[in-house]
Design a protein around this motif. Sequence first.
Motif, short mmCIF file in Angstrom:
data_model
loop_
_atom_site.label_atom_id
_atom_site.label_comp_id
_atom_site.label_asym_id
_atom_site.label_seq_id
_atom_site.Cartn_x
_atom_site.Cartn_y
_atom_site.Cartn_z
N PHE A 10 53.55 44.79 31.19
CA PHE A 10 54.82 45.10 31.84
C PHE A 10 54.96 46.61 32.06
O PHE A 10 55.33 47.06 33.15
CB PHE A 10 55.97 44.56 30.97
N LEU A 11 54.61 47.40 31.05
CA LEU A 11 54.68 48.86 31.19
C LEU A 11 53.69 49.35 32.25
O LEU A 11 53.98 50.29 33.00
CB LEU A 11 54.39 49.54 29.85
N PHE B 120 45.57 55.19 19.42
CA PHE B 120 45.94 53.77 19.45
C PHE B 120 46.85 53.47 20.63
O PHE B 120 46.66 52.49 21.35
CB PHE B 120 46.62 53.38 18.14
N VAL B 121 47.85 54.32 20.86
CA VAL B 121 48.80 54.11 21.96
C VAL B 121 48.08 54.21 23.30
O VAL B 121 48.34 53.41 24.21
CB VAL B 121 49.98 55.10 21.87
N GLU B 122 47.18 55.17 23.44
CA GLU B 122 46.43 55.29 24.69
C GLU B 122 45.57 54.05 24.95
O GLU B 122 45.50 53.57 26.08
CB GLU B 122 45.55 56.54 24.66
N LYS B 123 44.92 53.53 23.92
CA LYS B 123 44.12 52.31 24.07
C LYS B 123 44.99 51.11 24.39
O LYS B 123 44.64 50.26 25.22
CB LYS B 123 43.30 52.05 22.82
N TYR B 124 46.15 51.03 23.73
CA TYR B 124 47.09 49.93 23.95
C TYR B 124 47.59 49.93 25.40
O TYR B 124 47.57 48.90 26.07
CB TYR B 124 48.26 50.07 22.97
N LEU B 125 47.98 51.09 25.88
CA LEU B 125 48.46 51.19 27.26
C LEU B 125 47.32 50.98 28.26
O LEU B 125 47.52 50.37 29.32
CB LEU B 125 49.15 52.53 27.49
N GLY B 126 46.14 51.46 27.91
CA GLY B 126 44.97 51.25 28.78
C GLY B 126 44.61 49.78 28.91
O GLY B 126 44.24 49.31 29.99
#
Length: 63
Positions: free
Chosen positions: A18-19, A43-49
């Motif tokens: 969704f993001l 972790f956040v960069e991988k999650y968003l990627g």
Amino acid sequence: MLGRLIHYGADAMLFSTFLAGIKRQTGLAPDVDRISEPTTKGFVEKYLGLGEFIFDSGTDATP
């Protein structure tokens, strides 16, 4: 217990996707550079990627 973990994981991926959709349509994205902890930032960069990968795979909208 395992079912609940799978459910939360699927919800997290849906939210990340969704993001990614919001980012593609409006250009708005979370400011990851404000995260000072390197492990959390990674972790956040991988999650968003991963959300962007799922979005691109589902819509066939390659940048």
